[in-house]
Write a protein that holds these residues in place. Sequence first.
Motif, PDB file in Angstrom:
ATOM      1  N   LEU A 426       6.699  -2.821   7.660  1.00  0.00           N
ATOM      2  CA  LEU A 426       7.810  -3.143   6.772  1.00  0.00           C
ATOM      3  C   LEU A 426       7.651  -2.407   5.449  1.00  0.00           C
ATOM      4  CD1 LEU A 426       8.062  -7.027   7.198  1.00  0.00           C
ATOM      5  CD2 LEU A 426       9.501  -5.292   8.262  1.00  0.00           C
ATOM      6  N   ASP A 428       7.864  -2.181   1.300  1.00  0.00           N
ATOM      7  CA  ASP A 428       7.540  -3.179   0.275  1.00  0.00           C
ATOM      8  C   ASP A 428       8.792  -3.849  -0.284  1.00  0.00           C
ATOM      9  OD1 ASP A 428       4.860  -2.774   0.532  1.00  0.00           O
ATOM     10  OD2 ASP A 428       4.737  -1.279  -1.082  1.00  0.00           O
ATOM     11  N   CYS A 435      13.658  -9.371   6.712  1.00  0.00           N
ATOM     12  CA  CYS A 435      12.494  -8.601   6.276  1.00  0.00           C
ATOM     13  C   CYS A 435      12.077  -8.965   4.859  1.00  0.00           C
ATOM     14  CB  CYS A 435      12.802  -7.105   6.359  1.00  0.00           C
ATOM     15  SG  CYS A 435      13.010  -6.504   8.053  1.00  0.00           S
ATOM     16  N   ALA A 439       8.409  -9.881   4.026  1.00  0.00           N
ATOM     17  CA  ALA A 439       7.710  -8.995   3.078  1.00  0.00           C
ATOM     18  C   ALA A 439       7.173  -9.793   1.895  1.00  0.00           C
ATOM     19  CB  ALA A 439       8.658  -7.897   2.599  1.00  0.00           C
ATOM     20  N   HIS A 442       4.082 -11.492   3.057  1.00  0.00           N
ATOM     21  CA  HIS A 442       2.963 -10.542   3.152  1.00  0.00           C
ATOM     22  C   HIS A 442       2.369 -10.263   1.771  1.00  0.00           C
ATOM     23  CE1 HIS A 442       2.437  -9.131   7.255  1.00  0.00           C
ATOM     24  NE2 HIS A 442       3.752  -9.257   7.443  1.00  0.00           N
TER      25      HIS A 442
END
Length: 714
Positions: A426, A428, A435, A439, A442
């Motif tokens: 993915l 940033d 997403c 993201a 993450h």
Amino acid sequence: MTRRISEQELVTELVRSLRRGGGAVFEVTGPPGSGRTALLGRIADHVTRQGTRLIAARASAVESTLDGAVLARVLADLGADPDRSMTERCRVLLEAGPLVLVLDDAQWLDESSVGWLRALLRRIHRAPVVVVLANAGLGTAAEDVLAELAEDGSVTASPWYVVRLPEPAVDEDRIARTLHLMSDVDITLLRAMAVCGGHFEGSPARELADLDRGLADRAMTRLRGLGLVAADEPRLTDGVARAVLAAMSADQRNELRSRAAVLGHQAALGFEQMSAILLEAPPVGAEWARLVLQREARVLATAGRTAGAARLLIRALSEPADPATRADVLIQLSQCELDHAPEAGDRRLVQVLHMTGPAMSGPRLRAADLLACRENFRVSRRAIETALAHPDLAESEQEALRGLHWYVVSVAGEPAELGVPAVRPLPDSPEDPVCQGIAAWHLARGGRDGAAAVALATRALAVRGPGPLTPRIAAAEVLSWTAEYETALAGIEAVLVDGRRYGARVAVAEAMMLRCAVRLRQGSVVAAAEDLAGVEAELPRGCWSPLLSARHLVLEVVLLLAADLVDDARQALVSEPPAEGAPGLAHAWRLFAHGLVALVTEPETATGAFLDCGRCLLDMGVVNPAVLPWRFFAATGWRAAGEAAHADALVAETCDLAVRWGVPGFLQEVQEFADVVHAVPAGDAASAFVAQLFPGLLARHPVAAGRLLELTCG
């Protein structure tokens, strides 16, 4: 006076009546098969042994329209002329006493015999005559007369005893023998009732049997007399429907069930009854059949009867539907199978992910989302990778599936095969809402760029509707790690509304668990406890994933320790089943729960559990101390054990990571938590110090102690 007695009391009272020299009536009521005739046989044997005269007669349905059929047999036994007047007919029997008159199947007495019996019972108190009447309780005209006589005060000057026999046990052999002796009309009605669920009223049974009302009513009366239909309502007795259907060929059953389904639809029967008919019927090839089955399945699933709902949905799949509609049925079915057949439910979702077509984008995303929630990571990862290979995917669907894929990989901690990623990473700062949520999650797990993570999470939570819920839950969790509690709660509430609307039960449970953690951070202990209890109401424990179970354990332990219920917290650890498979996030959370209990009971021994927890988290790429404050708690254990240098090193590491995360609210919490850890004494005094931290959550605790518990629920 009418008096109810037991079967065992009948013979005793009968003998007593004969000795007394006055008349009495004994009414024995019981459905066919209850033992009425056997009881009358025992009475006859006893009366005969006593030397008392016995006259027995039995009515029948065939003779119920023959004038004086039973009366003629009784008078013949007495040697009396049947052409005498009613008064003389009664006198002949009364003067023959002492005598016992037994009339079996009195419900079929013909009209003339009933008239004579009425006249006899009005005079019975004058002579030593006992009358025993046995009937099936079918509500026939003869039984109506008997009921009137029992309530007539002028008749019941003689005692009137009532014996009610219990319903007989199901005897399928007897039922099968009875079916061979029945007329075609009766068999036709029985088959129609069996196909319609065993009921007559409110069903197309009469039309299905092609009988007019009069013919059907007479057949119903005969079926009651045979004990095949209940006496109190028009339904087949136990075992009859099964025996009737078993006696039919498969073609006969299918043909009748198909007609019943169509007739029921035309008669606008209720969803429950129609779904029962459709469940056993072959496919009717119509959309309405699928809609009926799906609607009733939702009702059953809401009531917790998911196995029954799954049966209806499996049947619904045999009706014609376009690919998108079929996918919706498969998704609904997978949610029902979660309780009793989770692997089968996962296969339904994989099947949806492998379906192609222009209208499949929405169903595919929903299926991928549900798979990601269930944590069957190996299955979900490969299924999503297969879906990403479809050539007809729109760009938006590709991006959403890519985000869900990387969520699954991150939670599972499984590397790509041969070390080569099957799906590109993915960016940033993605544009797709799915997403964005992943993201943000993450970034937060890695403890990097807190401002960007907050921005991405906020944008992800702005999406509503039937889209994936997992990224929105992840985004709300990110905001909870940044102390954006109100925004996180608003996002969670939206997920709960949409999750319940679309039947995403696992997502609803996950959202409730997260809301519990956020409310604990806010100090709303009662509301947090209600959320934790509600998780099991939404999703039974048997359906929980290992990570969901482990997170529930941590929150349960925190609440128990906050209530100073240390023994209960220890018992919660013992009750939790051991984790299966390789260590991962679920194992880390369980270690954290064990460390919390050890910290309160023996703080100097707790460090090992927290360090093991930290190793698991670091192996999974979870660096951010906002996720679980294992470093601070390990440092607390080291301080209690007198290892101040090790403790200070962990505290310093945590502060450095908080600065790297760059969220002002969390940075302030970390500094306050560090002050608490530095204040932990060594030796015996540590236990008393640490033990006060958790109960402080229920009181209006000092800020420092409150921050400690807020971080605990990360």
